[in-house]
Design a protein around this motif. Structure first.
Motif, short mmCIF file in Angstrom:
data_model
loop_
_atom_site.label_atom_id
_atom_site.label_comp_id
_atom_site.label_asym_id
_atom_site.label_seq_id
_atom_site.Cartn_x
_atom_site.Cartn_y
_atom_site.Cartn_z
N ASN A 150 0.80 -1.13 -0.17
CA ASN A 150 -0.02 0.10 0.04
C ASN A 150 0.80 1.32 0.11
O ASN A 150 0.30 2.38 -0.77
N TYR A 151 2.00 1.19 0.61
CA TYR A 151 3.14 2.38 0.77
C TYR A 151 4.32 1.89 0.33
O TYR A 151 4.85 1.70 1.23
N MET A 164 6.80 2.37 3.41
CA MET A 164 6.76 1.29 4.34
C MET A 164 8.25 0.57 4.74
O MET A 164 8.66 0.37 5.74
N TRP A 179 10.23 3.39 6.67
CA TRP A 179 9.89 3.56 8.01
C TRP A 179 10.72 2.63 8.66
O TRP A 179 11.11 2.71 9.78
N GLU A 186 3.08 -4.86 12.23
CA GLU A 186 2.22 -3.44 12.33
C GLU A 186 1.27 -4.16 11.18
O GLU A 186 1.35 -4.52 10.12
N ASN A 225 -5.23 1.70 3.54
CA ASN A 225 -4.47 2.29 4.64
C ASN A 225 -4.70 1.41 5.88
O ASN A 225 -6.03 1.13 6.07
N CYS A 226 -3.77 1.15 6.67
CA CYS A 226 -4.16 0.27 7.73
C CYS A 226 -4.86 1.11 8.89
O CYS A 226 -5.51 0.44 9.53
N THR A 227 -4.51 2.42 8.77
CA THR A 227 -5.45 3.26 9.86
C THR A 227 -6.59 3.96 9.15
O THR A 227 -7.23 4.83 9.85
N GLU A 233 -0.70 11.58 9.78
CA GLU A 233 0.89 10.98 10.51
C GLU A 233 1.93 11.98 10.56
O GLU A 233 2.08 13.13 9.69
N PHE A 283 4.11 4.97 16.26
CA PHE A 283 3.29 4.37 15.55
C PHE A 283 3.03 3.06 15.59
O PHE A 283 3.77 2.32 15.44
N1 BAL Z 1 0.19 5.30 6.08
C1 BAL Z 1 1.03 4.26 6.49
C2 BAL Z 1 0.68 3.14 7.27
C3 BAL Z 1 -0.01 2.24 6.46
O1 BAL Z 1 -1.34 2.67 6.32
O2 BAL Z 1 0.34 0.83 6.44
#
Ligand code: BAL
Ligand SMILES: NC(=O)C1=CN([C@@H]2O[C@H](COP(=O)(O)OP(=O)(O)OC[C@H]3O[C@@H](n4cnc5c(N)ncnc54)[C@H](O)[C@@H]3O)[C@@H](O)[C@H]2O)C=CC1
Length: 504
Positions: free
Chosen positions: A168-169, A173, A176, A267, A300-302, A464, A470
């Motif tokens: 997704n990113y 990701m 990070w 995560e 998005n995980c969030t 974020e 996080f």
């Molecule tokens: N926005 C980055 C965290 C995620 O959705 O995995």
């Protein structure tokens, strides 16, 4: 056998000599068994290229390279020097920002102007943040024990770290995880997701250009069940960090435990609530919540995929939401995520597209729920475009309120009072994030305390900050990324007892 392929992205006029090999010891190499994976443009369904897929043996080679680099080079280097390399890397990413962002859009479908470039901006910022931490995070404590005895603590790296990344990113990701982990003094073997590996393979060249020694960063694209499993189960990997589904997170933890009890950061999934009280600034709530579910097509995980609205403002909220989404969240004019007007790109793959459609069918046909769309389904397109969607008056027991859909699908429900709101908000197996909208300081303060989530946004959502930790509660994960935790997660504590007396 060339490890590079020329590709062009006409919408931005960039041509790439794109690496398609595994990146081990600062070189691109073919996989031992010669197997490759095709990668597809989600906005057209067409193949972009294929790249080599790591086998278990390749992962082992990469771990050996990382071990050698850790023991003989990286762990000997001064922390300040590691920081300087990361600063250099940040400059190079900034130089190539638009080229990297365009590759990300091509391979993942995320809108170039409104999304991919933002990801790169965040990556540059966090690379500098972690560069600055490299020579500061190591500080430990001195603990006086008596007049001639004391103890010291040190934060030391784990050694070789494995990382498994979602789609997704893709670059964000990876960044990070990579940047904080290198700042802490570890070496890395990282596996990008099989449908979005090319941007990280391309970015790996910048590590060489910045001067990172061979073996410090190794990239092993491949299938989860092959390369991901090999990494999680490897006896010489000291820590594994993962972002992706809760189901795979559980498997990773099991493999880590069974192999060598390696440390784990997970995560995982989320089903994050947004709670709107009647005294909220409704227009602001509408904007944040739309952004929190439709940005990145809800992948998005969030994502605030469950929205609870106090019953007396429910209808007003929904009508404002409808108007705002129609104005702001759109495919644009060309069904092309490079279009400047595009804010809603395709979802990542046919698999995810069909998975989301199955939730829509279930909601409408099995549960008889009311669904509205803003924009049309694109039946004639071979891309995986889905318009912004929402379901109305959804009961808490609905599958749509309990499972992570990971698409542009909001679920709206009503509540009466605070007690009901917090009960509903906490009622899933997840605990990644939450948002609350109210002008009453007591309400939001109570909510911040009562919600079981790793992140809570007050009068905002999904905004974020790289300096803020996080991570999730409950089945959303273990451990923290970003902020100082983004480095600390990659260090373990050592205690030394120093005896200065002459007796035992
Ligand atoms: N926005 C980055 C965290 C995620 O959705 O995995
Ligand atoms: N928390 C998040 O940011 C993400 C959550 N998801 C959730 O997962 C759902 C399914 O998406 P998937 O692509 O199937 O996610 P996934 O969890 O299978 O994939 C994430 C990463 O894990 C790897 N992987 C898969 N199986 C593995 C295994 N057995 N051992 C080690 N690594 C493995 C994949 O190759 C990929 O690199 C999504 O609909 C969404 O709900 C997916 C991606 C990101």
């Amino acid at each position: 056998m060339s490890m590079f392929e020329t590709i062009t992205i006409p919408q931005v006029g960039f041509t790439y000599s794109l690496p398609i090999g595994l990146f081990i010891n600062n070189k691109y190499v073919a996989s031992k068994d010669g197997k490759k994976i095709d990668t597809v443009n989600p906005s057209t369904g067409e193949k972009i290229t294929s790249f080599y897929a790591a086998s278990e043996e390749d992962v082992d080679d990469a771990v050996k390279a990382a071990r050698e680099a850790y023991e003989n080079v990286w762990s000997m280097m001064a922390a300040e020097e590691r920081g300087l390399l990361l600063y250099k890397l940040a400059d190079l990413i900034e130089r190539d920002k638009y080229k990297l962002a365009a590759l990300e859009t091509l391979d993942s479908g995320k809108p170039y102007h409104s999304n991919a470039v933002n990801d790169l901006q965040q990556i540059i910022q966090l690379t500098r943040y972690f560069a600055g931490s490299a020579d500061k995070y190591t500080k430990g404590e001195t603990i006086p024990l008596n007049h001639d005895k004391y103890a010291m603590t040190f934060k030391v790296p784990y050694g070789v770290v494995g990382q498994v990344i979602p789609w997704n990113y893709p670059l964000a990701m990876a960044s990070w995880k990579i940047q904080g982990c290198l700042a802490a003094g570890n070496t890395i073997v990282i596996k990008p997701a099989e449908n979005t590996s090319i941007s990280l393979l391309y970015m790996a060249q910048l590590f060489v250009e910045a001067g990172f020694p061979p073996g410090v960063l190794n990239v092993v694209p491949g299938l989860g069940a092959t390369a991901g499993t090999a990494l999680a189960a490897h006896p010489d990997v000291n820590k594994i960090a993962f972002t992706g589904s809760t189901q795979v997170g559980q498997k990773i933890m099991e493999l880590a435990g069974k192999s060598n009890l390696k440390a784990v950061t997970l995560e995982c999934g989320g089903k994050s609530p947004a709670v709107v009280f009647a005294d909220a600034a409704l227009d602001n709530a509408v904007e944040w919540i739309a952004n929190g579910i439709y940005y990145n097509s809800g992948q998005n995980c969030t994502a605030n995929s469950r929205v609870y609205i106090q019953e007396r403002v429910y209808d007003e909220f929904i009508s404002k939401f409808r108007v705002f989404v129609r104005k702001m969240w759109t495919f644009g004019e060309k069904l092309d995520p490079f279009d400047e007007k595009c804010t809603v790109g395709p979802v990542i793959s046919e698999t995810q597209y069909l998975r989301i459609l199955s939730y829509l069918e279930h909601g409408q046909n099995e549960e008889r729920l009311k669904m509205e769309t803003v924009g049309d389904f694109q039946k004639d397109s071979r891309g995986y475009f889905l318009p912004p969607l929402y379901f109305l008056d959804v009961p808490q027991s609905s599958k749509l309120n309990q499972e992570e859909i990971f698409g542009p699908v909001a679920v709206f429900s009503k509540f009466k009072d605070y007690e009901e709101a917090i009960k509903l908000a906490n009622d899933t197996m997840y605990g990644l994030a939450a948002a609350v909208f109210s002008e009453n300081v007591r309400t939001v303060n109570q909510f911040v305390r009562d919600i079981k989530a790793g992140t809570v946004w007050v009068n905002s959502s999904n905004d974020e900050e790289i300096s803020v930790p996080f991570g999730g509660f409950k089945m959303s994960g273990i451990g923290r990324e970003l902020g100082q935790s983004g480095v600390d997660s990659y260090a373990q504590l050592k205690a030394a007892h120093i005896n200065l007396s002459n007796y035992t």
